[in-house]
Design a protein around this motif. Sequence first.
Motif, short mmCIF file in Angstrom:
data_model
loop_
_atom_site.label_atom_id
_atom_site.label_comp_id
_atom_site.label_asym_id
_atom_site.label_seq_id
_atom_site.Cartn_x
_atom_site.Cartn_y
_atom_site.Cartn_z
N PHE A 53 0.83 -1.21 0.00
CA PHE A 53 0.00 0.00 0.00
C PHE A 53 0.86 1.26 0.00
CE2 PHE A 53 -2.03 3.36 2.52
CZ PHE A 53 -3.13 3.63 1.73
N VAL A 54 1.88 1.27 0.85
CA VAL A 54 2.76 2.44 0.95
C VAL A 54 3.54 2.64 -0.34
CG1 VAL A 54 4.76 3.38 2.14
CG2 VAL A 54 2.94 2.33 3.45
N LEU A 55 3.96 1.56 -0.96
CA LEU A 55 4.68 1.66 -2.24
C LEU A 55 3.78 2.24 -3.32
CD1 LEU A 55 7.20 1.11 -3.91
CD2 LEU A 55 6.36 -1.22 -4.30
N ALA A 56 2.51 1.83 -3.33
CA ALA A 56 1.57 2.37 -4.32
C ALA A 56 1.35 3.86 -4.08
CB ALA A 56 0.25 1.61 -4.25
N GLU A 164 3.75 18.10 -4.21
CA GLU A 164 4.27 16.75 -4.32
C GLU A 164 5.73 16.64 -3.89
OE1 GLU A 164 2.46 14.25 -4.84
OE2 GLU A 164 0.65 15.39 -5.31
N SER A 165 6.40 17.76 -3.66
CA SER A 165 7.79 17.69 -3.22
C SER A 165 7.90 17.26 -1.76
CB SER A 165 8.48 19.05 -3.41
OG SER A 165 7.93 20.02 -2.53
N THR A 166 6.81 17.39 -1.01
CA THR A 166 6.83 16.94 0.37
C THR A 166 6.61 15.44 0.42
OG1 THR A 166 4.46 17.41 0.58
CG2 THR A 166 6.00 19.15 1.21
N ALA A 167 7.00 14.82 1.53
CA ALA A 167 6.91 13.37 1.66
C ALA A 167 5.46 12.92 1.60
CB ALA A 167 7.54 12.92 2.97
N ALA A 168 5.18 11.96 0.72
CA ALA A 168 3.82 11.43 0.59
C ALA A 168 3.48 10.48 1.73
CB ALA A 168 3.67 10.71 -0.75
N VAL A 169 4.49 9.85 2.31
CA VAL A 169 4.29 8.91 3.41
C VAL A 169 4.75 9.58 4.69
CG1 VAL A 169 4.86 6.63 4.32
CG2 VAL A 169 4.66 6.96 1.85
N ALA A 172 5.84 8.81 10.65
CA ALA A 172 5.38 7.79 11.59
C ALA A 172 5.08 6.48 10.88
CB ALA A 172 4.15 8.29 12.33
N VAL A 173 4.48 6.58 9.69
CA VAL A 173 4.17 5.37 8.92
C VAL A 173 5.44 4.68 8.46
CG1 VAL A 173 3.03 4.51 6.83
CG2 VAL A 173 1.95 6.30 8.18
N TYR A 174 6.42 5.48 8.04
CA TYR A 174 7.67 4.89 7.58
C TYR A 174 8.38 4.16 8.72
CZ TYR A 174 12.23 4.39 5.39
OH TYR A 174 13.39 3.87 4.87
N TRP A 175 8.43 4.75 9.91
CA TRP A 175 9.06 4.09 11.05
C TRP A 175 8.28 2.86 11.48
CZ3 TRP A 175 13.83 4.67 12.55
CH2 TRP A 175 14.50 5.86 12.27
N HIS A 219 11.01 5.05 0.22
CA HIS A 219 11.65 6.27 0.75
C HIS A 219 12.15 7.17 -0.36
CE1 HIS A 219 14.80 8.70 2.75
NE2 HIS A 219 13.97 8.66 3.77
N ASP A 220 12.58 6.59 -1.46
CA ASP A 220 13.09 7.37 -2.58
C ASP A 220 11.96 7.96 -3.41
OD1 ASP A 220 15.74 8.08 -3.66
OD2 ASP A 220 14.95 7.22 -5.51
N ALA A 221 10.91 7.15 -3.65
CA ALA A 221 9.82 7.58 -4.53
C ALA A 221 8.90 8.58 -3.86
CB ALA A 221 9.00 6.37 -4.99
N GLU A 222 8.83 8.57 -2.51
CA GLU A 222 7.94 9.50 -1.83
C GLU A 222 8.47 10.93 -1.87
OE1 GLU A 222 7.52 9.07 2.30
OE2 GLU A 222 9.66 8.86 2.72
N ARG A 223 9.73 11.10 -2.20
CA ARG A 223 10.33 12.42 -2.39
C ARG A 223 10.76 12.53 -3.84
NH1 ARG A 223 11.32 10.71 2.67
NH2 ARG A 223 11.15 12.20 4.39
N PRO A 224 9.82 12.89 -4.73
CA PRO A 224 10.06 12.78 -6.17
C PRO A 224 11.21 13.64 -6.70
CG PRO A 224 7.72 13.09 -5.69
CD PRO A 224 8.47 13.37 -4.43
N PHE A 225 11.59 14.68 -5.96
CA PHE A 225 12.61 15.59 -6.46
C PHE A 225 13.95 15.43 -5.74
CE2 PHE A 225 8.47 17.52 -7.22
CZ PHE A 225 8.54 17.71 -8.59
#
Length: 269
Positions: A53-56, A164-169, A172-175, A219-225
């Motif tokens: 889900f997070v990857l999507a 979209e430059s801000t973290a999408a995830v 807290a969810v990442y940890w 972690h890489d895709a959630e910060r597109p820039f």
Amino acid sequence: MTVTIVVAVVALILGLITHHFLRRHDTEADDAGLSVKDLLSPVQTLTVLILAFVLATAAGSYNRAEEAAHNEANAADHLAETADYLPNAAQRHRVQADVVCYTRAVRHYEWPTMAHGQGSPEPSVWTADLRSAFKDIGTDQSAFGMLVSADDTRAKARQARLTESTAAVPAAVYWFMLVLLSITVISLCLCIPRRHNRPQLATLAMATALLTATLLLVHDAERPFGGAISVGPTAISDVEQQAARDFRADAPGTDLPCDADGRKASGRA
């Protein structure tokens, strides 16, 4: 949030109490029940589902950022082309120059800051000058409506890009995913036999590598820039080069009001 925690704790307590009273006289069931592997299986399943889900979510943010960057570049290009319809040479050159300087400022100032989820004030200097130029043009010009529409599209695309430059995830969810990944790897280790376990160890190493790579990809895709697969400023750079060529062709010998990085040139008002 509090209700969820309370319900989970109450369910655990009621389950343990029920287990105690139903099995306190059942001596044959003392050694029966779920194994550690069976108990950890739902955690492993939960890890995979949440990770997917997070990857999507991260992939969707990356695609939206890429789309916003291209939409902004197309809008800026359309704005520069629409300026050609202005009969007044001074007004035409001012709009064209603002587009060139805006794209330069986006490329050299705003793009690097977006890797940290932030914007830059430099491009706003030229958007403000564009609005001032539109006031001077006036609504009686036939191209006025097209210019305003193109600039509005550009502004919306820029806002979408910055969003979209801000973290999408959320952090807290990442940890939480990191904790689940650790629990999953440890639980898999507990399921490996003590002897003749080379195939299992190899499989465990591969599974750990895949789960870790997936989390790193999130972690890489959630910060597109920012990161290894970041969205580059290729589209806006192409527009900048094309707009600069058109400006020089239409106004030979005229200097742009900005330097090569898009900062207002010294001595300019």
